[in-house]
Design a protein around this motif. Sequence first.
Motif, PDB file in Angstrom:
ATOM      1  N   ARG A   1       1.048  -1.134   0.279  1.00  0.00           N
ATOM      2  CA  ARG A   1       0.219  -0.020   0.265  1.00  0.00           C
ATOM      3  C   ARG A   1       1.085   1.531  -0.019  1.00  0.00           C
ATOM      4  N   LEU A   2       1.790   1.591   0.524  1.00  0.00           N
ATOM      5  CA  LEU A   2       3.024   2.517   1.095  1.00  0.00           C
ATOM      6  C   LEU A   2       3.760   2.985  -0.959  1.00  0.00           C
ATOM      7  N   ALA A   3       3.467   1.386  -1.436  1.00  0.00           N
ATOM      8  CA  ALA A   3       4.790   1.571  -2.965  1.00  0.00           C
ATOM      9  C   ALA A   3       3.470   2.524  -4.046  1.00  0.00           C
ATOM     10  N   GLU A   4       1.789   2.294  -3.573  1.00  0.00           N
ATOM     11  CA  GLU A   4       1.102   2.289  -4.125  1.00  0.00           C
ATOM     12  C   GLU A   4       0.977   3.661  -4.309  1.00  0.00           C
ATOM     13  N   ASP A   5       1.003   3.870  -2.723  1.00  0.00           N
ATOM     14  CA  ASP A   5       0.850   5.499  -2.435  1.00  0.00           C
ATOM     15  C   ASP A   5       2.086   6.345  -3.121  1.00  0.00           C
ATOM     16  N   MET A   6       2.964   5.656  -3.021  1.00  0.00           N
ATOM     17  CA  MET A   6       4.421   6.676  -3.623  1.00  0.00           C
ATOM     18  C   MET A   6       4.857   6.592  -5.053  1.00  0.00           C
ATOM     19  N   ARG A   7       3.460   5.676  -5.533  1.00  0.00           N
ATOM     20  CA  ARG A   7       3.399   5.585  -7.373  1.00  0.00           C
ATOM     21  C   ARG A   7       2.488   6.078  -7.740  1.00  0.00           C
ATOM     22  N   TRP A   8       1.302   6.642  -6.414  1.00  0.00           N
ATOM     23  CA  TRP A   8       0.116   7.898  -7.339  1.00  0.00           C
ATOM     24  C   TRP A   8       1.516   9.051  -7.303  1.00  0.00           C
ATOM     25  N   PHE A   9       1.405   9.057  -5.825  1.00  0.00           N
ATOM     26  CA  PHE A   9       2.132  10.616  -5.470  1.00  0.00           C
ATOM     27  C   PHE A   9       2.956  11.131  -7.209  1.00  0.00           C
ATOM     28  N   PHE A  10       4.221  10.498  -7.331  1.00  0.00           N
ATOM     29  CA  PHE A  10       5.357  10.391  -7.917  1.00  0.00           C
ATOM     30  C   PHE A  10       4.413  11.186  -9.631  1.00  0.00           C
ATOM     31  N   ALA A  11       3.247  10.174 -10.093  1.00  0.00           N
ATOM     32  CA  ALA A  11       2.391  10.342 -11.068  1.00  0.00           C
ATOM     33  C   ALA A  11       1.855  11.334 -10.576  1.00  0.00           C
ATOM     34  N   SER A  12       1.581  12.444 -10.137  1.00  0.00           N
ATOM     35  CA  SER A  12       0.528  13.273  -9.566  1.00  0.00           C
ATOM     36  C   SER A  12       0.921  14.923  -9.734  1.00  0.00           C
TER      37      SER A  12
ATOM     38  N   ASP B   1       1.020  16.681 -12.424  1.00  0.00           N
ATOM     39  CA  ASP B   1      -0.202  17.793 -12.641  1.00  0.00           C
ATOM     40  C   ASP B   1      -1.577  18.329 -11.750  1.00  0.00           C
ATOM     41  N   TRP B   2      -2.283  17.359 -10.723  1.00  0.00           N
ATOM     42  CA  TRP B   2      -2.599  17.173  -9.964  1.00  0.00           C
ATOM     43  C   TRP B   2      -2.996  18.536  -8.944  1.00  0.00           C
ATOM     44  N   TYR B   3      -1.125  18.187  -8.157  1.00  0.00           N
ATOM     45  CA  TYR B   3      -0.375  19.164  -7.516  1.00  0.00           C
ATOM     46  C   TYR B   3      -0.324  20.510  -8.168  1.00  0.00           C
ATOM     47  N   ARG B   4      -0.328  20.313  -9.014  1.00  0.00           N
ATOM     48  CA  ARG B   4       0.135  21.910  -9.899  1.00  0.00           C
ATOM     49  C   ARG B   4      -1.066  22.402 -10.121  1.00  0.00           C
ATOM     50  N   ALA B   5      -2.235  21.688 -10.563  1.00  0.00           N
ATOM     51  CA  ALA B   5      -3.815  22.789 -10.925  1.00  0.00           C
ATOM     52  C   ALA B   5      -3.993  23.151  -9.652  1.00  0.00           C
ATOM     53  N   ARG B   6      -4.505  22.380  -8.150  1.00  0.00           N
ATOM     54  CA  ARG B   6      -5.267  23.109  -7.153  1.00  0.00           C
ATOM     55  C   ARG B   6      -3.684  23.545  -6.480  1.00  0.00           C
ATOM     56  N   GLY B   7      -2.843  24.321  -6.874  1.00  0.00           N
ATOM     57  CA  GLY B   7      -1.722  25.158  -6.054  1.00  0.00           C
ATOM     58  C   GLY B   7      -0.790  24.248  -4.500  1.00  0.00           C
TER      59      GLY B   7
ATOM     60  N   LEU C   1       4.010  20.175  -3.704  1.00  0.00           N
ATOM     61  CA  LEU C   1       4.707  18.909  -4.267  1.00  0.00           C
ATOM     62  C   LEU C   1       5.308  17.960  -3.454  1.00  0.00           C
ATOM     63  N   ARG C   2       4.441  18.319  -1.396  1.00  0.00           N
ATOM     64  CA  ARG C   2       4.897  17.017  -0.773  1.00  0.00           C
ATOM     65  C   ARG C   2       4.631  16.102  -0.504  1.00  0.00           C
ATOM     66  N   ARG C   3       5.376  15.260  -0.238  1.00  0.00           N
ATOM     67  CA  ARG C   3       4.878  13.966   1.038  1.00  0.00           C
ATOM     68  C   ARG C   3       5.453  13.362   2.055  1.00  0.00           C
ATOM     69  N   GLY C   4       4.402  13.288   2.725  1.00  0.00           N
ATOM     70  CA  GLY C   4       5.725  12.243   3.821  1.00  0.00           C
ATOM     71  C   GLY C   4       5.559  11.250   5.060  1.00  0.00           C
ATOM     72  N   TYR C   5       6.223  10.361   5.041  1.00  0.00           N
ATOM     73  CA  TYR C   5       5.855   9.140   5.770  1.00  0.00           C
ATOM     74  C   TYR C   5       6.693   8.396   6.875  1.00  0.00           C
ATOM     75  N   LEU C   6       6.181   8.041   7.763  1.00  0.00           N
ATOM     76  CA  LEU C   6       6.600   8.203   9.360  1.00  0.00           C
ATOM     77  C   LEU C   6       7.079   6.374   9.171  1.00  0.00           C
TER      78      LEU C   6
ATOM     79  N   TYR D   1      11.726  17.048  -5.855  1.00  0.00           N
ATOM     80  CA  TYR D   1      11.628  16.642  -4.433  1.00  0.00           C
ATOM     81  C   TYR D   1      11.229  15.048  -5.641  1.00  0.00           C
ATOM     82  N   CYS D   2      10.197  15.540  -7.067  1.00  0.00           N
ATOM     83  CA  CYS D   2      10.586  13.575  -7.633  1.00  0.00           C
ATOM     84  C   CYS D   2      11.571  12.777  -8.503  1.00  0.00           C
ATOM     85  N   HIS D   3      12.651  13.230  -7.489  1.00  0.00           N
ATOM     86  CA  HIS D   3      13.931  13.013  -8.130  1.00  0.00           C
ATOM     87  C   HIS D   3      15.099  12.449  -7.062  1.00  0.00           C
ATOM     88  N   ALA D   4      14.141  12.490  -6.068  1.00  0.00           N
ATOM     89  CA  ALA D   4      14.960  11.364  -4.830  1.00  0.00           C
ATOM     90  C   ALA D   4      13.593  10.959  -3.591  1.00  0.00           C
TER      91      ALA D   4
END
Length: 282
Positions: free
Chosen positions: A195-206, A208-214, A217-222, A268-271
């Motif tokens: 589930r963590l890997a699936e969520d990260m794949r969505w984040f890196f592919a999204s 445009d979704w973040y940019r369109a809503r202002g 582009l950040r996401r964190g996991y503990l 952010y999307c490079h590492a």
Amino acid sequence: MFTMIDQLFGRAVGSDVFFAGIALALMGAVFAYLRMAIAGLRYLFERRLVASVTVDSRSEAYRYLCLWMEQSGALSHVRHLKLAQPARGGEELYAPAPGRYFFVYRGRLCRFSREMRKAPSGGRQPTLEEMAISVLFGRPALLRDWIREGAGIAADHDRGQPRLHALSDGWWEHICDLTPRGLDTVLSDDDRIDRLAEDMRWFFASADWYRARGVPLRRGYLLYGPPGTGKSSVIRALASDLGRDVDDIGRGPLRTTAANLMQKARIYCHALARMRDLGVKL
């Protein structure tokens, strides 16, 4: 007094040495003026007609330009080479030895220069390598295209093999290459890693979704737990699966706020930014 001055002036005027000194002074002034004029014309020429880029070995663009030159054969005529990067997966990356070189690439006259200089205090490398490429009648977009081509070559070479970087003196230094690891090699009692890997794949592919809503582009996991429970293994497996590098922010006595952490992170999307043993004030 005036008579004495008049006599001295008369003797000076009648002296060949005096006129020779005046001539030499005038010649020196003319040469100095010509030198200033040539320097000014050169400055205007380079500002108006030459596009250039300068990078040093702390930047990823340095490696990209080395790979681009090697792949394009732009400097294949150079006989003196120097190892630009340690062996990586059996690959040795070379660049021309320090100095200046001229080459023609796709009908454009280019100048390449490479030099060594002392690194700032606090870095892991005692010296830095600086590389510059100038293109006559070129545009900055052309140089950016060459860097992007080198980045594509690097991506092909590094596919599935993450690289570890650490923040040092305001720059991300390449520490080592991490051995790729599959997600299926990390054991878990449930499907939380999937589930963590699936969520990260969505984040890196999204993006445009973040940019369109202002939205930033950040996401964190503990990931928490005692040593040896697999936190670093999960990060390495995720980086291998997503084709990303790992940026270790927690190396060294770094104390900062959460806002400053995001400012220090790379694009952010490079590492994946790993914060380890870090005191963070929320």
